[in-house]
Motif scaffolding. Structure first.
Motif, PDB file in Angstrom:
ATOM      1  N   TRP A 133      53.816  59.101   5.323  1.00 37.22           N
ATOM      2  CA  TRP A 133      52.307  59.421   6.153  1.00 37.22           C
ATOM      3  C   TRP A 133      51.632  58.839   5.412  1.00 37.22           C
ATOM      4  N   ALA A 134      51.752  57.955   4.972  1.00 35.88           N
ATOM      5  CA  ALA A 134      50.401  57.071   4.182  1.00 35.88           C
ATOM      6  C   ALA A 134      50.307  55.946   5.077  1.00 35.88           C
ATOM      7  N   ASP A 135      50.843  55.706   6.059  1.00 37.93           N
ATOM      8  CA  ASP A 135      50.396  54.610   6.934  1.00 37.93           C
ATOM      9  C   ASP A 135      49.042  54.539   7.891  1.00 37.93           C
ATOM     10  N   PRO A 136      48.082  53.264   7.275  1.00 38.52           N
ATOM     11  CA  PRO A 136      47.135  53.128   8.219  1.00 38.52           C
ATOM     12  C   PRO A 136      47.465  51.971   9.002  1.00 38.52           C
ATOM     13  N   THR A 137      49.006  51.276   9.229  1.00 38.90           N
ATOM     14  CA  THR A 137      48.919  51.003  10.367  1.00 38.90           C
ATOM     15  C   THR A 137      48.937  51.580  11.431  1.00 38.90           C
ATOM     16  N   VAL A 138      49.888  52.587  11.603  1.00 38.72           N
ATOM     17  CA  VAL A 138      49.972  53.528  13.292  1.00 38.72           C
ATOM     18  C   VAL A 138      48.962  54.003  13.777  1.00 38.72           C
ATOM     19  N   THR A 139      49.134  53.536  15.008  1.00 34.51           N
ATOM     20  CA  THR A 139      47.921  54.392  15.742  1.00 34.51           C
ATOM     21  C   THR A 139      47.388  55.833  15.676  1.00 34.51           C
ATOM     22  N   ASN A 140      46.288  56.287  15.265  1.00 38.08           N
ATOM     23  CA  ASN A 140      45.534  57.033  15.183  1.00 38.08           C
ATOM     24  C   ASN A 140      45.864  57.478  13.905  1.00 38.08           C
ATOM     25  N   ALA A 141      45.643  56.095  13.134  1.00 41.02           N
ATOM     26  CA  ALA A 141      46.482  56.264  11.903  1.00 41.02           C
ATOM     27  C   ALA A 141      44.611  57.310  11.000  1.00 41.02           C
ATOM     28  N   ASN A 142      45.235  58.491  10.454  1.00 36.89           N
ATOM     29  CA  ASN A 142      43.798  59.877  10.150  1.00 36.89           C
ATOM     30  C   ASN A 142      44.268  59.083   8.800  1.00 36.89           C
ATOM     31  N   TYR A 143      42.795  58.603   8.275  1.00 38.18           N
ATOM     32  CA  TYR A 143      42.352  57.514   7.210  1.00 38.18           C
ATOM     33  C   TYR A 143      42.097  58.972   6.426  1.00 38.18           C
ATOM     34  N   THR A 144      40.997  59.689   6.716  1.00 34.20           N
ATOM     35  CA  THR A 144      40.879  61.036   5.833  1.00 34.20           C
ATOM     36  C   THR A 144      41.910  61.568   5.205  1.00 34.20           C
TER      37      THR A 144
END
Length: 572
Positions: A133-144
């Motif tokens: 769940w903490a992968d920023p590389t996926v499409t439309n990753a929710n950083y917040t």
């Protein structure tokens, strides 16, 4: 559970989003610097594929970890245990509280307490959450969402473990995904949020040693984008990186079964020098590394282990061996798959000089040899046979087999350059030309310094398969498929050459530029060897199907000499 205040516990139990900040501990705590703590980890062991398994402990072919296993690991000489934990499947509710299931938290605490009760260091982390769940590389990753959930998770971990001893180290996150400055910036924020959460939880956490992470816990990415924030400057902290290089050797990819040339050792040394050049002033340890018996040739593995530990010693890096429950330690028997490798590891950690078995290091050759195993071909006459050793200044003290000491000058000779020659008379007591293939004897060689070495005497013949052609149309391509092998020596596939009917490579055309024994070789991951034979997974079967024509797999075995191969063909 460690002693914390009733208020702090209630905040965690009822999922109040505010971090518990008033943990009051009744236990004692002996502060330790990050440098001292990291130094004390050496050597360490990972409880891999267990509490980090997805979705549950036990999902990845390992039983729940037992206290007896941890005690055995300590008895073997390990000083620390890293406890990888994947939390993402154990939240009892969602945003904004993301409360961890109490039963799971209790289970994690039990394991932590078992490690600490053995007076070992424990490293507790957030593991596969890095891609769950903490992968920023996926499409439309929710950083917040990633930042908030990560902080909330460490609020809870920090509260539950606030009063544990200083031998508990927190590791922010395992191998966080990312390959850009933006991803690095997010990770730096996560590291800051981690520090805030554990400090707000109170207890002894402000004094607790922590391990911060760079992207992938990779040498290069960490050097490029890791920045330590300015908050909580008194927190004792350091860095962790992981080392699985060179990939092709460590994971038996593309036919790579040799290691140990001067160029190989120089490349490893350059890696360490690069990282140390960027972070020479920071306490650092290596949280994962492995050269597993299932993936690597024996003598090359021994040389790799010795060289790796020497570099760790040079730069003051402790190391924690990765073990997935099958790689290294057999939890059901309490034995290591390669005790000699572990002996080399422990001797090197102690600063002792190891003698090493020699093996091929020239990649241009079309056959390879090893001094860890004395191979004799079925049907050949019995003659004297020799293997060589890299003495590294040591001398041979004795050779034993089955409790009996071999006689120098009669059973063997040993030269000052490290050449061991076993006499025809002695070898005739072990095998005849028609003795059934397999490992027939194990010799134990003791030297003036370092770990004892083993020499297996193995009769071999080319394995056979009962069926040489399979139709993909009759195979379930969405499942696993086995090709049974009648092994005749080592039960291991060294490599697979995969060619289409017109001679083209099945995969990885670029391997044409590699040395002869790596060209057209099909990397593991699509296949693996088992005691019963060749296992093809769904990805491997899909590649065979996508070829659109017949594919011939040439299975290569140890020793890697011409003719010790078997072909199996898959038709469309």
């Amino acid at each position: 559970m460690g002693a914390i205040s009733v208020v702090a516990l209630a905040l965690w139990t009822f999922g109040v989003k505010a971090a518990p900040t008033i943990a009051i501990c009744s236990t004692t705590f002996t502060p330790v610097t990050a440098s001292a703590a990291f130094k004390a980890l050496d050597p360490g062991w990972n409880i891999g594929n267990t509490l980090d398994a997805v979705p549950n402990e036990g999902s990845w072919n390992n039983d729940p970890i037992q206290a007896s296993t941890l005690a055995t690991i300590k008895g073997k000489g390990f000083k620390s245990i890293r406890i990888p934990v994947t939390w993402g499947y154990h939240f009892s509710d969602a945003s904004p509280t993301w409360t961890v299931d109490k039963t799971f938290m209790d289970r994690v605490e039990t394991v932590v307490d078992q490690v600490l009760a053995l007076d070992l260091y424990a490293i507790l982390n957030v593991h596969h959450d890095s891609w769950v769940w903490a992968d920023p590389t996926v499409t439309n990753a929710n950083y917040t969402m990633i930042e908030e959930k990560f902080s909330r998770l460490w609020d809870q971990i920090g509260a539950r473990f606030a009063c544990k001893s200083s031998k508990l180290i927190f590791e922010a996150i395992n191998e966080p995904a990312g390959n850009t400055q933006e991803h690095g910036t997010l990770l730096n924020k996560l590291n800051d949020g981690f520090l805030k959460s554990i400090n707000n939880a109170g207890g002894y956490n402000p004094q607790r040693v922590v391990s911060l992470s760079g992207l992938g816990q990779d040498m290069v990415k960490t050097s490029q984008w890791f920045v330590r924030g300015t908050s909580y400057p008194k927190q004792p902290w350091g860095l962790q990186f992981h080392y699985y290089s060179p990939y092709d050797f460590i994971f038996q990819a593309w036919g790579k079964t040799i290691w140990g040339s001067e160029a190989d050792k120089a490349s490893m040394a350059q890696d360490f020098a690069y990282f140390n050049g960027n972070f020479s002033s920071l306490p650092t340890f290596i949280g994962e590394w492995s050269a597993a018996p299932a993936n690597t040739e024996t003598a090359a593995r021994w040389k790799y282990t010795d060289a790796f530990i020497k570099l760790c010693k040079k730069y003051g890096y402790s190391q924690v061996l990765w073990d997935n429950g099958a790689d290294q330690f057999q939890r059901n028997t309490g034995n290591f798959n390669d005790p000699t490798q572990m002996g080399i590891l422990f001797s090197a950690v102690q600063g002792k000089t190891n003698t090493l078995a020699d093996s091929t290091t020239d990649p241009s050759l079309t056959s390879q040899n090893t001094s860890a195993i004395l191979f004799h071909k079925y049907g050949d006459g019995v003659t004297s046979a020799s293997v060589s050793y890299l003495l590294n200044g040591n001398t041979l003290l004795s050779i034993k087999s089955a409790g009996k000491t071999l006689r120098s000058g009669k059973d063997y000779t040993f030269s000052s350059s490290g050449m061991l020659t076993l006499s025809q008379a002695y070898l005739s007591t072990i095998y005849a030309p028609t003795t059934a293939p397999g490992n027939l004897a194990t010799l134990a060689l003791t030297f003036s310094s370092g770990a004892p070495l083993t020499l297996n005497v193995t009769q071999y013949s080319t394995p056979t398969i009962s069926q040489k052609t399979y139709s993909l149309s009759q195979i379930n391509l969405n499942s696993e498929f086995y090709v049974p092998i009648n092994y005749a020596g080592l039960k291991q596939i060294a490599s697979i050459k995969a060619l289409l009917s017109d001679g083209r490579y099945l995969a990885d055309d670029w391997t044409q530029w590699l040395p002869p024994l790596q060209q057209a070789r099909w990397t593991m991951g699509d296949w693996e060897w088992k005691d019963e034979g060749l296992k093809l997974n769904s990805n491997g079967l899909a590649k065979l199907k996508a070829a659109g024509t017949s594919v011939t797999l040439t299975l290569e075995f140890f020793p890697r000499v011409p003719g010790n191969t078997v072909d199996v063909t898959f038709t469309q």
